[in-house]
Design an enzyme around this catalytic site. Structure first.
Site, PDB file in Angstrom:
ATOM      1  N   GLU A 287      42.021  77.116   4.007  1.00 48.90           N
ATOM      2  CA  GLU A 287      41.066  76.721   2.959  1.00 48.90           C
ATOM      3  C   GLU A 287      39.650  76.796   3.548  1.00 48.90           C
ATOM      4  OE1 GLU A 287      40.843  72.503   1.817  1.00 48.90           O
ATOM      5  OE2 GLU A 287      40.644  73.141  -0.258  1.00 48.90           O
TER       6      GLU A 287
ATOM      7  N   GLU B 135      32.125  58.906   2.535  1.00 48.29           N
ATOM      8  CA  GLU B 135      30.947  58.390   3.250  1.00 48.29           C
ATOM      9  C   GLU B 135      29.773  59.358   3.138  1.00 48.29           C
ATOM     10  OE1 GLU B 135      33.679  59.639   4.364  1.00 48.29           O
ATOM     11  OE2 GLU B 135      33.567  60.497   6.365  1.00 48.29           O
TER      12      GLU B 135
ATOM     13  N   CYS C 238      38.705  71.767  -5.323  1.00 44.99           N
ATOM     14  CA  CYS C 238      40.100  72.047  -4.982  1.00 44.99           C
ATOM     15  C   CYS C 238      40.753  72.961  -5.999  1.00 44.99           C
ATOM     16  CB  CYS C 238      40.888  70.752  -4.874  1.00 44.99           C
ATOM     17  SG  CYS C 238      41.060  69.948  -6.465  1.00 44.99           S
TER      18      CYS C 238
ATOM     19  N   SER D 204      41.450  66.387   2.237  1.00 46.43           N
ATOM     20  CA  SER D 204      42.036  67.574   2.867  1.00 46.43           C
ATOM     21  C   SER D 204      43.496  67.305   3.251  1.00 46.43           C
ATOM     22  CB  SER D 204      41.210  67.955   4.100  1.00 46.43           C
ATOM     23  OG  SER D 204      41.093  66.835   4.949  1.00 46.43           O
TER      24      SER D 204
ATOM     25  N   PHE E 209      34.456  63.995  -0.854  1.00 42.37           N
ATOM     26  CA  PHE E 209      33.023  64.132  -1.177  1.00 42.37           C
ATOM     27  C   PHE E 209      32.782  64.967  -2.424  1.00 42.37           C
ATOM     28  CE2 PHE E 209      33.493  68.164   1.158  1.00 42.37           C
ATOM     29  CZ  PHE E 209      32.740  69.008   0.370  1.00 42.37           C
TER      30      PHE E 209
ATOM     31  N   LYS F 277      37.386  53.244  -1.631  1.00 43.35           N
ATOM     32  CA  LYS F 277      36.657  53.723  -0.442  1.00 43.35           C
ATOM     33  C   LYS F 277      36.194  55.137  -0.773  1.00 43.35           C
ATOM     34  CE  LYS F 277      36.572  55.953   2.889  1.00 43.35           C
ATOM     35  NZ  LYS F 277      35.583  57.041   3.117  1.00 43.35           N
TER      36      LYS F 277
HETATM   37  P1  NAD Z   1      38.435  64.654   3.893  1.00 40.82           P
HETATM   38  O1  NAD Z   1      39.910  64.728   4.051  1.00 40.82           O
HETATM   39  O2  NAD Z   1      37.586  64.962   5.061  1.00 40.82           O
HETATM   40  O3  NAD Z   1      38.004  63.172   3.438  1.00 40.82           O
HETATM   41  C1  NAD Z   1      38.619  62.538   2.329  1.00 40.82           C
HETATM   42  C2  NAD Z   1      38.571  61.032   2.542  1.00 40.82           C
HETATM   43  O4  NAD Z   1      39.323  60.710   3.719  1.00 40.82           O
HETATM   44  C3  NAD Z   1      37.164  60.494   2.772  1.00 40.82           C
HETATM   45  O5  NAD Z   1      37.021  59.285   2.073  1.00 40.82           O
HETATM   46  C4  NAD Z   1      37.084  60.292   4.292  1.00 40.82           C
HETATM   47  O6  NAD Z   1      36.270  59.214   4.661  1.00 40.82           O
HETATM   48  C5  NAD Z   1      38.528  60.007   4.668  1.00 40.82           C
HETATM   49  N1  NAD Z   1      38.892  60.538   5.994  1.00 40.82           N
HETATM   50  C6  NAD Z   1      38.404  61.655   6.599  1.00 40.82           C
HETATM   51  N2  NAD Z   1      39.012  61.846   7.792  1.00 40.82           N
HETATM   52  C7  NAD Z   1      39.904  60.839   7.940  1.00 40.82           C
HETATM   53  C8  NAD Z   1      40.845  60.503   8.949  1.00 40.82           C
HETATM   54  N3  NAD Z   1      40.986  61.239  10.049  1.00 40.82           N
HETATM   55  N4  NAD Z   1      41.611  59.403   8.768  1.00 40.82           N
HETATM   56  C9  NAD Z   1      41.490  58.653   7.665  1.00 40.82           C
HETATM   57  N5  NAD Z   1      40.624  58.933   6.669  1.00 40.82           N
HETATM   58  C10 NAD Z   1      39.837  60.005   6.787  1.00 40.82           C
HETATM   59  O7  NAD Z   1      38.068  65.563   2.636  1.00 40.82           O
HETATM   60  P2  NAD Z   1      36.620  65.950   2.107  1.00 40.82           P
HETATM   61  O8  NAD Z   1      35.993  66.915   3.054  1.00 40.82           O
HETATM   62  O9  NAD Z   1      35.865  64.744   1.713  1.00 40.82           O
HETATM   63  O10 NAD Z   1      37.010  66.703   0.748  1.00 40.82           O
HETATM   64  C11 NAD Z   1      37.364  68.052   0.680  1.00 40.82           C
HETATM   65  C12 NAD Z   1      38.857  68.240   0.674  1.00 40.82           C
HETATM   66  O11 NAD Z   1      39.432  67.522  -0.414  1.00 40.82           O
HETATM   67  C13 NAD Z   1      39.270  69.685   0.471  1.00 40.82           C
HETATM   68  O12 NAD Z   1      40.346  69.977   1.317  1.00 40.82           O
HETATM   69  C14 NAD Z   1      39.704  69.731  -0.992  1.00 40.82           C
HETATM   70  O13 NAD Z   1      40.610  70.758  -1.314  1.00 40.82           O
HETATM   71  C15 NAD Z   1      40.314  68.389  -1.143  1.00 40.82           C
HETATM   72  N6  NAD Z   1      40.394  67.975  -2.538  1.00 40.82           N
HETATM   73  C16 NAD Z   1      41.611  67.942  -3.115  1.00 40.82           C
HETATM   74  C17 NAD Z   1      41.726  67.587  -4.450  1.00 40.82           C
HETATM   75  C18 NAD Z   1      43.071  67.533  -5.105  1.00 40.82           C
HETATM   76  O14 NAD Z   1      43.167  66.923  -6.152  1.00 40.82           O
HETATM   77  N7  NAD Z   1      44.095  68.142  -4.540  1.00 40.82           N
HETATM   78  C19 NAD Z   1      40.581  67.249  -5.175  1.00 40.82           C
HETATM   79  C20 NAD Z   1      39.346  67.293  -4.535  1.00 40.82           C
HETATM   80  C21 NAD Z   1      39.265  67.660  -3.209  1.00 40.82           C
END
Ligand code: NAD
Length: 488
Positions: free
Chosen positions: A383, A176, A281, A226, A149, A173
């Protein structure tokens, strides 16, 4: 009126399943839209469209693909204000943060416009008598991108432009929680001349992701989110014989040495910790102060800057910090503030009770600052992904370095010092992928690849830059000999 965000498959908007998820404006707390969740059948439809479009697109020459990407870049530029508004409305970023992050994504599109050059490969004549050898970088097929997000414009732009530049087709994708900007960008790609089926977009949650990463016709998966989800997506994709790269969470430390310019350091750290409400991040979430004197002085300098942060709706003039993404995430971040107090850290600034007078239902909180944080505390280990900065006090540089190297995450880090030797030792020895020297948020530019270490990454290849060319292509090496048909 509540709007609906649909799928974009084979060049058309598609509303498919019955299931929808709510979209919020985080600044007001109001439900403003709903997003249609793609079920397995819809995912099948998107992957089939991408598979059908692949042969013709792979046969389109790289210079021709570059022309379309130039046009795409131009359209992003022309629609800048519209895209920024979508980011601010669904994510909550301030207008200047949204502009900056869109620009970072567009820089990646610039890089993809050089695809004829990036796909150049090596040729060696006479590796044997009359034998030549050369390499090709060929596209993989249908690639998938799953994004978080927190950068709804930039992170999709890390993925699909380079994937299609290399001759692949794509299914995106987006998160959401804020999918509208990604959808608009995919529509603009069509307008730029990307043929139908080359870039598709499906919305949804785990159901949609699972259908994508196990699909037999998907060849590669790029994921950012994450760490636990990244690990799951990576392992599942690999188990289903896909090439995969999955980027995870972070806990970025910044060492402050006694010889650092503390005025500059304080300003830089406040930006690094609280911009984007700490939801990035590459945010700094731990300051490692070398010596009590550094810690005391730094806190005194940061305190007024944090207390004076102007917090409000992202589209308000001069606002410095917008809301968090959802009520649920706000409560989670606030619960870490309570945990930190219980664990015995000193809460120097408590912004957790902040209420916006203009938007009392918005998902806002103020900046929080903890001192005397220690490595066994949860607020240090985990985090938080919000505007909470911890100060850990250490006696010397070696202890600071060891602390960082012992942490499970290794995304970004920084040091503030005026000593070149200390800086060089830090850059050489630190077990982290992206390192800043007197730069608090060292996000690599578009032509240097992005990637953390340790539990911040599951793969060994970065996003954008040359790593992306390698990720989205297969290397083929040809060794050839031609016999004469007749004597010449
Ligand atoms: P998230 O892991 O909740 O969601 C990321 C994506 O995965 C979304 O599209 C979501 O729909 C999908 N998703 C969520 N739960 C899932 C599951 N159980 N199974 C399959 N798909 C699933 O992350 P978020 O809250 O959207 O974003 C924040 C996180 O992203 C933080 O941990 C941040 O550090 C990380 N991030 C990392 C980087 C990097 O380059 N390392 C960059 C930006 C954000």
């Amino acid at each position: 009126m509540v709007y609906e965000v649909k799928q974009f498959i084979d060049g058309k908007a598609v509303s498919s399943s019955q299931r929808t998820l709510s979209l919020y404006n985080p600044a007001t707390g109001a439900i403003t839209g709903k997003v249609n969740v793609a079920d397995k059948q819809t995912v099948d439809q998107a992957v089939a469209a991408a598979k059908k479009a692949f042969p013709a697109w792979a046969a389109t020459t790289p210079p021709q693909r570059a022309k379309i990407l130039f046009r795409f870049k131009q359209l992003l530029d022309e629609h800048r204000d519209e895209l920024v508004k979508l980011v601010t409305q669904e994510h909550g970023k301030t207008t200047s943060e949204a502009q900056g992050s869109l620009q970072r994504g567009m820089d990646v599109v610039d890089f993809t416009c050089g695809i004829p050059n990036h796909l150049k490969s090596a040729y060696t004549s006479d590796v044997g008598t009359g034998v030549d050898s050369y390499s090709l970088y060929q596209p993989l097929g249908v690639c998938v991108g799953i994004t978080p997000f927190n950068f709804p414009a930039m992170i999709p732009l890390w993925m699909f432009p380079m994937a299609i530049a290399c001759g692949n087709t794509f299914v995106l994708k987006p998160s959401e929680k804020d999918p509208s900007c990604a959808l608009r960008m995919v529509e603009l790609a069509k307008e730029a001349g990307v043929p139908d089926g080359v870039v598709n977009l499906v919305n949804g949650d785990k159901e949609t992701v699972d259908a994508l990463i196990t699909h037999p016709d998907v060849k590669a998966v790029s994921f950012v989110g994450s760490s636990n989800v990244a690990e799951y997506v990576y392992n599942t994709a690999i188990a289903h014989h896909k090439r995969a790269q999955a980027f995870g969470g972070a806990k970025n430390h910044c060492i402050v040495m006694p010889d650092a310019n503390l005025d500059q350091t304080a300003k830089s750290l406040v930006t690094a910790a609280y911009d984007c409400a700490g939801e990035r991040c590459m945010a700094i979430s731990v300051v490692v102060a070398v010596g009590d004197e550094v810690a005391d002085k730094l806190i005194q300098k940061m305190k007024p800057l944090i207390q004076q942060l102007k917090i409000g709706a992202g589209n308000t003039k001069d606002v410095q910090m917008g809301p968090l993404i959802t009520e649920q995430h706000l409560q989670k971040v606030k619960s870490y503030v309570a945990t930190g107090k219980e664990e015995g850290a000193t809460l120097v600034i408590d912004g957790s009770q902040f209420q916006s007078a203009d938007n009392p239902q918005g998902f806002f909180m103020g900046g929080c600052l903890f001192d005397h944080v220690t490595p066994e505390m949860r607020i240090y280990r985990e985090e938080i992904f919000g505007p909470v900065l911890s100060v850990v006090r250490v006696p010397d540089f070696q202890t600071a370095l060891q602390l960082i190297n012992d942490h499970e995450y290794g995304n970004g880090t920084a040091i503030f010092t005026n000593d070149g030797h200390t800086a060089k030792t830090f850059a050489d020895k630190v077990q982290v992928g992206m390192v800043g020297v007197n730069v608090s948020v060292p996000v690599p530019v578009a032509y240097h690849s992005f990637g953390g270490w340790k539990r911040s990454i599951f793969s060994d290849i970065g996003m954008y830059g040359n790593d992306a060319v390698r990720f989205y292509t297969k290397l083929k090496t040809i060794t050839q000999r031609w016999f004469p048909k007749e004597k010449i």
